[in-house]
Design a protein around this motif. Sequence first.
Motif, mmCIF file in Angstrom:
data_model
loop_
_atom_site.group_PDB
_atom_site.id
_atom_site.type_symbol
_atom_site.label_atom_id
_atom_site.label_comp_id
_atom_site.label_asym_id
_atom_site.label_seq_id
_atom_site.Cartn_x
_atom_site.Cartn_y
_atom_site.Cartn_z
ATOM 1 N N VAL A 187 4.766 -1.991 -8.825
ATOM 2 C CA VAL A 187 6.255 -2.270 -8.747
ATOM 3 C C VAL A 187 6.158 -4.082 -8.480
ATOM 4 N N GLU A 188 7.396 -3.818 -9.613
ATOM 5 C CA GLU A 188 8.195 -5.011 -9.423
ATOM 6 C C GLU A 188 9.093 -4.667 -10.219
ATOM 7 N N ASP A 189 9.507 -4.797 -11.559
ATOM 8 C CA ASP A 189 10.803 -4.187 -12.569
ATOM 9 C C ASP A 189 10.381 -3.082 -12.460
ATOM 10 N N VAL A 190 9.566 -2.225 -12.900
ATOM 11 C CA VAL A 190 9.281 -1.075 -12.579
ATOM 12 C C VAL A 190 8.338 -0.464 -11.586
ATOM 13 N N LEU A 191 8.371 0.857 -12.032
ATOM 14 C CA LEU A 191 7.073 1.575 -11.058
ATOM 15 C C LEU A 191 6.336 1.954 -12.058
ATOM 16 N N GLU A 192 5.153 2.295 -11.674
ATOM 17 C CA GLU A 192 3.671 2.266 -12.598
ATOM 18 C C GLU A 192 2.697 2.960 -11.343
ATOM 19 N N MET A 193 2.605 3.847 -11.618
ATOM 20 C CA MET A 193 1.515 4.871 -10.609
ATOM 21 C C MET A 193 0.538 5.269 -11.136
ATOM 22 N N SER A 194 -0.372 6.346 -10.796
ATOM 23 C CA SER A 194 -0.975 7.222 -11.100
ATOM 24 C C SER A 194 -1.695 8.353 -10.437
ATOM 25 N N LEU A 195 -2.086 9.358 -10.516
ATOM 26 C CA LEU A 195 -2.001 10.200 -9.715
ATOM 27 C C LEU A 195 -3.833 11.191 -10.165
ATOM 28 N N PRO A 196 -5.290 10.897 -9.095
ATOM 29 C CA PRO A 196 -5.832 11.752 -9.818
ATOM 30 C C PRO A 196 -5.996 12.974 -9.934
ATOM 31 N N GLN A 241 0.350 -1.821 -0.428
ATOM 32 C CA GLN A 241 0.093 -0.011 -0.279
ATOM 33 C C GLN A 241 1.096 1.325 -0.043
ATOM 34 N N ALA A 242 0.153 2.317 -0.436
ATOM 35 C CA ALA A 242 1.018 3.526 -0.739
ATOM 36 C C ALA A 242 -0.052 4.420 -0.681
ATOM 37 N N GLU A 243 -0.180 5.965 -0.075
ATOM 38 C CA GLU A 243 -1.036 7.149 -0.387
ATOM 39 C C GLU A 243 0.290 7.940 -0.740
ATOM 40 N N LEU A 244 -0.795 9.163 -1.443
ATOM 41 C CA LEU A 244 -0.746 10.463 -0.963
ATOM 42 C C LEU A 244 -0.356 11.909 -0.028
ATOM 43 N N LYS A 245 0.527 11.484 0.727
ATOM 44 C CA LYS A 245 -0.559 12.306 2.392
ATOM 45 C C LYS A 245 0.214 14.106 2.137
ATOM 46 N N THR A 246 -0.353 14.702 2.381
ATOM 47 C CA THR A 246 -0.602 16.262 2.252
ATOM 48 C C THR A 246 -0.842 16.717 4.083
ATOM 49 N N PHE A 247 0.843 17.912 3.834
ATOM 50 C CA PHE A 247 0.319 18.315 5.048
ATOM 51 C C PHE A 247 0.222 19.925 5.364
ATOM 52 N N ARG A 248 -0.600 20.831 5.516
ATOM 53 C CA ARG A 248 -0.579 22.318 5.415
ATOM 54 C C ARG A 248 -1.203 22.146 6.019
ATOM 55 N N GLY A 249 -0.088 23.581 7.539
ATOM 56 C CA GLY A 249 -0.530 23.247 8.754
ATOM 57 C C GLY A 249 -0.957 21.929 9.619
ATOM 58 N N GLU A 250 -2.095 22.355 10.167
ATOM 59 C CA GLU A 250 -2.828 20.971 11.082
ATOM 60 C C GLU A 250 -3.716 20.067 10.265
ATOM 61 N N GLU A 251 -4.255 20.397 8.792
ATOM 62 C CA GLU A 251 -4.698 19.659 8.159
ATOM 63 C C GLU A 251 -4.021 19.186 7.213
ATOM 64 N N GLU A 252 -4.117 17.564 7.599
ATOM 65 C CA GLU A 252 -3.118 15.835 6.624
ATOM 66 C C GLU A 252 -4.319 15.327 5.997
ATOM 67 N N LYS A 253 -3.969 15.947 4.772
ATOM 68 C CA LYS A 253 -4.593 14.870 3.896
ATOM 69 C C LYS A 253 -4.314 13.720 3.352
ATOM 70 N N SER A 254 -5.102 12.482 3.159
ATOM 71 C CA SER A 254 -4.497 10.776 2.198
ATOM 72 C C SER A 254 -5.255 10.954 1.409
ATOM 73 N N VAL A 255 -4.914 10.499 -0.305
ATOM 74 C CA VAL A 255 -5.490 9.549 -1.016
ATOM 75 C C VAL A 255 -4.871 8.918 -1.615
ATOM 76 N N ALA A 256 -5.455 7.788 -1.420
ATOM 77 C CA ALA A 256 -5.010 5.959 -2.153
ATOM 78 C C ALA A 256 -4.322 6.635 -3.356
ATOM 79 N N LEU A 257 -3.687 5.400 -4.263
ATOM 80 C CA LEU A 257 -2.794 6.273 -4.551
ATOM 81 C C LEU A 257 -3.290 4.792 -5.572
#
Length: 182
Positions: free
Chosen positions: A121-130, A101-117
């Motif tokens: 990952v095997e030979d290469v890493l492939e990912m998508s960002l919404p 599992q992995a996620e994209l996180k942001t931290f802005r001040g006290e706010e934390e937000k995560s987005v599931a991605l």
Amino acid sequence: MEPMRHPTGFMSPQLSGKGGAFYLWSTAGLFAPGIVPPRWMGAAAPKIDKLYYGFDTERLYIRIELKDGREFRKVLEDKQLVIRLLEPEGWQFRLTENKEQAELKTFRGEEEKSVALDFAVEDVLEMSLPFKELGLNPGDRIIFAVNLISPDGDLVERFPLSGGFMEIPVPDQRYFDKYWYV
């Protein structure tokens, strides 16, 4: 850093993490280091060879390949990959040896937000960002760099090597129209 090649059409690849997916990524843009500076005082040769990117109107797709056919999953046994976004500000993707599992996180001040991605990952890493979940609209841009980090938290490698950042536009439905002439 300017791409060596810009995307030539929309794409929505299946993410497998397997090498040899040439046709799935044939319309992708390409960032590559070009001429690599000589090694200084025993510094290790760069591991990241190429970063492919493409998009449809909803997602950015990224594929990272390593030099000399190294398997990405093996590199993650003793390093973590961090993709830090300069724009949109504050977002960071982190992938360690727990490749389930992995996620994209942001931290802005006290706010934390995560987005599931979606990623593979095997030979290469492939990912998508919404785009939508990152608060991006057509005409905005994503500016980022890729880092390999040691277990001690030290920077092992940065891509691009120059210290700059890669920039990718968020497309609209007519993004590729400007490249066609009749």
